[in-house]
Motif scaffolding. Sequence first.
Motif, PDB file in Angstrom:
ATOM      1  N   ALA A  40       0.825  -1.213   0.000  1.00  0.00           N
ATOM      2  CA  ALA A  40       0.000   0.000   0.000  1.00  0.00           C
ATOM      3  C   ALA A  40       0.856   1.258   0.000  1.00  0.00           C
ATOM      4  O   ALA A  40       0.488   2.275  -0.597  1.00  0.00           O
ATOM      5  CB  ALA A  40      -0.942  -0.004   1.202  1.00  0.00           C
ATOM      6  N   PHE A  41       2.001   1.214   0.664  1.00  0.00           N
ATOM      7  CA  PHE A  41       2.883   2.379   0.708  1.00  0.00           C
ATOM      8  C   PHE A  41       3.383   2.759  -0.684  1.00  0.00           C
ATOM      9  O   PHE A  41       3.732   3.912  -0.922  1.00  0.00           O
ATOM     10  CB  PHE A  41       4.084   2.104   1.627  1.00  0.00           C
ATOM     11  N   ALA A  42       3.425   1.771  -1.574  1.00  0.00           N
ATOM     12  CA  ALA A  42       3.939   2.036  -2.919  1.00  0.00           C
ATOM     13  C   ALA A  42       2.854   2.511  -3.878  1.00  0.00           C
ATOM     14  O   ALA A  42       3.139   2.772  -5.047  1.00  0.00           O
ATOM     15  CB  ALA A  42       4.593   0.759  -3.466  1.00  0.00           C
ATOM     16  N   ASN A  43       1.613   2.644  -3.400  1.00  0.00           N
ATOM     17  CA  ASN A  43       0.500   3.053  -4.262  1.00  0.00           C
ATOM     18  C   ASN A  43       0.458   4.579  -4.344  1.00  0.00           C
ATOM     19  O   ASN A  43      -0.279   5.249  -3.618  1.00  0.00           O
ATOM     20  CB  ASN A  43      -0.819   2.498  -3.718  1.00  0.00           C
ATOM     21  N   GLY A  44       1.269   5.129  -5.227  1.00  0.00           N
ATOM     22  CA  GLY A  44       1.349   6.579  -5.348  1.00  0.00           C
ATOM     23  C   GLY A  44       0.070   7.212  -5.833  1.00  0.00           C
ATOM     24  O   GLY A  44      -0.240   8.365  -5.494  1.00  0.00           O
ATOM     25  N   ARG A  45      -0.727   6.465  -6.613  1.00  0.00           N
ATOM     26  CA  ARG A  45      -1.989   7.006  -7.122  1.00  0.00           C
ATOM     27  C   ARG A  45      -2.949   7.300  -5.980  1.00  0.00           C
ATOM     28  O   ARG A  45      -3.544   8.381  -5.927  1.00  0.00           O
ATOM     29  CB  ARG A  45      -2.620   5.998  -8.089  1.00  0.00           C
ATOM     30  N   PHE A  46      -3.097   6.350  -5.052  1.00  0.00           N
ATOM     31  CA  PHE A  46      -4.013   6.584  -3.925  1.00  0.00           C
ATOM     32  C   PHE A  46      -3.478   7.692  -3.025  1.00  0.00           C
ATOM     33  O   PHE A  46      -4.241   8.529  -2.535  1.00  0.00           O
ATOM     34  CB  PHE A  46      -4.211   5.303  -3.114  1.00  0.00           C
ATOM     35  N   MET A  47      -2.181   7.696  -2.792  1.00  0.00           N
ATOM     36  CA  MET A  47      -1.587   8.735  -1.947  1.00  0.00           C
ATOM     37  C   MET A  47      -1.855  10.115  -2.536  1.00  0.00           C
ATOM     38  O   MET A  47      -2.245  11.055  -1.815  1.00  0.00           O
ATOM     39  CB  MET A  47      -0.083   8.507  -1.815  1.00  0.00           C
ATOM     40  N   ALA A  48      -1.667  10.253  -3.838  1.00  0.00           N
ATOM     41  CA  ALA A  48      -1.907  11.545  -4.487  1.00  0.00           C
ATOM     42  C   ALA A  48      -3.377  11.941  -4.391  1.00  0.00           C
ATOM     43  O   ALA A  48      -3.703  13.107  -4.138  1.00  0.00           O
ATOM     44  CB  ALA A  48      -1.469  11.475  -5.956  1.00  0.00           C
ATOM     45  N   ALA A  49      -4.277  10.965  -4.578  1.00  0.00           N
ATOM     46  CA  ALA A  49      -5.711  11.262  -4.502  1.00  0.00           C
ATOM     47  C   ALA A  49      -6.115  11.667  -3.090  1.00  0.00           C
ATOM     48  O   ALA A  49      -6.898  12.611  -2.896  1.00  0.00           O
ATOM     49  CB  ALA A  49      -6.518  10.047  -4.948  1.00  0.00           C
ATOM     50  N   ALA A  50      -5.587  10.969  -2.082  1.00  0.00           N
ATOM     51  CA  ALA A  50      -5.926  11.283  -0.696  1.00  0.00           C
ATOM     52  C   ALA A  50      -5.415  12.665  -0.299  1.00  0.00           C
ATOM     53  O   ALA A  50      -6.128  13.458   0.331  1.00  0.00           O
ATOM     54  CB  ALA A  50      -5.359  10.216   0.239  1.00  0.00           C
ATOM     55  N   LEU A 101     -16.298  11.106  -6.587  1.00  0.00           N
ATOM     56  CA  LEU A 101     -15.965  11.690  -7.884  1.00  0.00           C
ATOM     57  C   LEU A 101     -14.466  11.615  -8.155  1.00  0.00           C
ATOM     58  O   LEU A 101     -14.034  11.227  -9.248  1.00  0.00           O
ATOM     59  CB  LEU A 101     -16.433  13.146  -7.922  1.00  0.00           C
ATOM     60  N   VAL A 102     -13.668  11.961  -7.159  1.00  0.00           N
ATOM     61  CA  VAL A 102     -12.206  11.895  -7.310  1.00  0.00           C
ATOM     62  C   VAL A 102     -11.762  10.456  -7.538  1.00  0.00           C
ATOM     63  O   VAL A 102     -10.894  10.184  -8.375  1.00  0.00           O
ATOM     64  CB  VAL A 102     -11.510  12.493  -6.074  1.00  0.00           C
ATOM     65  N   ALA A 103     -12.354   9.514  -6.811  1.00  0.00           N
ATOM     66  CA  ALA A 103     -12.014   8.097  -7.000  1.00  0.00           C
ATOM     67  C   ALA A 103     -12.290   7.659  -8.429  1.00  0.00           C
ATOM     68  O   ALA A 103     -11.518   6.896  -9.024  1.00  0.00           O
ATOM     69  CB  ALA A 103     -12.799   7.234  -6.011  1.00  0.00           C
ATOM     70  N   GLY A 104     -13.395   8.146  -9.000  1.00  0.00           N
ATOM     71  CA  GLY A 104     -13.707   7.823 -10.384  1.00  0.00           C
ATOM     72  C   GLY A 104     -12.700   8.413 -11.351  1.00  0.00           C
ATOM     73  O   GLY A 104     -12.303   7.764 -12.324  1.00  0.00           O
ATOM     74  N   LEU A 105     -12.282   9.650 -11.075  1.00  0.00           N
ATOM     75  CA  LEU A 105     -11.280  10.289 -11.937  1.00  0.00           C
ATOM     76  C   LEU A 105      -9.958   9.529 -11.920  1.00  0.00           C
ATOM     77  O   LEU A 105      -9.255   9.467 -12.937  1.00  0.00           O
ATOM     78  CB  LEU A 105     -11.063  11.738 -11.481  1.00  0.00           C
ATOM     79  N   PHE A 106      -9.613   8.944 -10.777  1.00  0.00           N
ATOM     80  CA  PHE A 106      -8.368   8.181 -10.654  1.00  0.00           C
ATOM     81  C   PHE A 106      -8.565   6.705 -11.013  1.00  0.00           C
ATOM     82  O   PHE A 106      -7.624   5.925 -10.894  1.00  0.00           O
ATOM     83  CB  PHE A 106      -7.815   8.295  -9.229  1.00  0.00           C
ATOM     84  N   GLU A 107      -9.771   6.345 -11.449  1.00  0.00           N
ATOM     85  CA  GLU A 107     -10.092   4.976 -11.863  1.00  0.00           C
ATOM     86  C   GLU A 107      -9.714   3.951 -10.801  1.00  0.00           C
ATOM     87  O   GLU A 107      -9.070   2.938 -11.066  1.00  0.00           O
ATOM     88  CB  GLU A 107      -9.402   4.653 -13.191  1.00  0.00           C
ATOM     89  N   MET A 108     -10.164   4.208  -9.563  1.00  0.00           N
ATOM     90  CA  MET A 108      -9.848   3.318  -8.445  1.00  0.00           C
ATOM     91  C   MET A 108     -10.812   2.148  -8.394  1.00  0.00           C
ATOM     92  O   MET A 108     -11.948   2.242  -8.869  1.00  0.00           O
ATOM     93  CB  MET A 108      -9.913   4.096  -7.123  1.00  0.00           C
ATOM     94  N   ASP A 109     -10.351   1.045  -7.807  1.00  0.00           N
ATOM     95  CA  ASP A 109     -11.238  -0.091  -7.627  1.00  0.00           C
ATOM     96  C   ASP A 109     -12.167   0.173  -6.442  1.00  0.00           C
ATOM     97  O   ASP A 109     -12.107   1.228  -5.802  1.00  0.00           O
ATOM     98  CB  ASP A 109     -10.441  -1.384  -7.442  1.00  0.00           C
ATOM     99  N   VAL A 110     -13.028  -0.786  -6.139  1.00  0.00           N
ATOM    100  CA  VAL A 110     -14.054  -0.590  -5.116  1.00  0.00           C
ATOM    101  C   VAL A 110     -13.436  -0.309  -3.744  1.00  0.00           C
ATOM    102  O   VAL A 110     -13.828   0.634  -3.047  1.00  0.00           O
ATOM    103  CB  VAL A 110     -14.984  -1.822  -5.045  1.00  0.00           C
ATOM    104  N   GLY A 111     -12.467  -1.116  -3.336  1.00  0.00           N
ATOM    105  CA  GLY A 111     -11.851  -0.945  -2.021  1.00  0.00           C
ATOM    106  C   GLY A 111     -11.166   0.398  -1.873  1.00  0.00           C
ATOM    107  O   GLY A 111     -11.305   1.081  -0.846  1.00  0.00           O
ATOM    108  N   GLU A 112     -10.413   0.803  -2.896  1.00  0.00           N
ATOM    109  CA  GLU A 112      -9.730   2.090  -2.857  1.00  0.00           C
ATOM    110  C   GLU A 112     -10.729   3.244  -2.864  1.00  0.00           C
ATOM    111  O   GLU A 112     -10.532   4.245  -2.161  1.00  0.00           O
ATOM    112  CB  GLU A 112      -8.779   2.209  -4.050  1.00  0.00           C
TER     113      GLU A 112
END
Length: 319
Positions: free
Chosen positions: A63-73, A249-260
């Motif tokens: 999870a620490f390596a997931n830069g996409r989620f970190m940037a979105a958060a 909305l932001v999660a959709g823009l980043f094309e995240m899965d359900v859990g993210e």
Amino acid sequence: MITNGWLQRHQVAVYAVAVALAIGVGVGRPEAAPVIERFIDPVLAVLLYVTFLEIPFVRLRRAFANGRFMAAALGTNFLVVPVVVWGLLHLLPADPVVLVGVCLVLLTPCIDYVITFTELAGGDAEQITATTPALMLVQLLLLPVYLWLFVGPAVAEAIDAGPFIDAFLRLIVLPLSAAWLTEVGAKRSSKAAAWQETMAWLPVPMMGATLFVVIASQLPRVHDSLAQIAVVVPVYVLFLLVMPLLGRLVAGLFEMDVGESRALVFTSVTRNSLVVLPLALALPAGYELVPAIVVTQTLVELTGMVVLTRIVPAWLVSE
């Protein structure tokens, strides 16, 4: 017989009972509030410990390596949320005390029980856990800046970083380290493995205990100032309504899965009320009402979180 599965299925009922008992104690025995308040940090630390135990640390490392989620958060909490808060401030009276209290709590993303609520909603709790150091550091740096922009320089200069750092060490680092040691020990010892299995029963009861100690200890503080602080309740409710939608909305823009996506929704809406309360109490003379304003957000949010743990997986971010 009560099983772990039964607790999971009836968790909302458990929380409702805890809230009802807390209101009864807070209204009927307000003199007990100072004693109950001492249990907030220990209960919250245990809650986070048993929550961390449910997250395999091999997944946490990924999870620490997931830069996409970190940037979105980070983007949601420190770019989107301030814009929303700035808009909501225009609904409040031009009272610096009220504005400071609202800014103090709404501009600081949660780093503690957001993990539990994310887990309860079927979200990616390890992603939230991985972001807590960054969320803590950035809010520590940006809170004075936002207060300076929204309220003025005098209050920004009065904010002390000490309570933030202390809370992070006690409520995140210590439980996380204990959970890691337990997980390591469970692979080498049958007793440690049995302990870990026993702890799996505790997330729901400990969340109920957290709701009880927070509400029962803080309700008397709010009760004494209801007429003055009632004006902030609609703002807190609007925040609870708006931010889950923007998080989705932001999660959709980043094309995240359900859990993210669920994780991003919860980090977008939950605020750091328990951590900023010491900051509110440390403000200079003239700001005595700020702690009550912060506690009011706690009560509104905890009620909203119980609802969101059902609405988010069932409707907002469904399978």
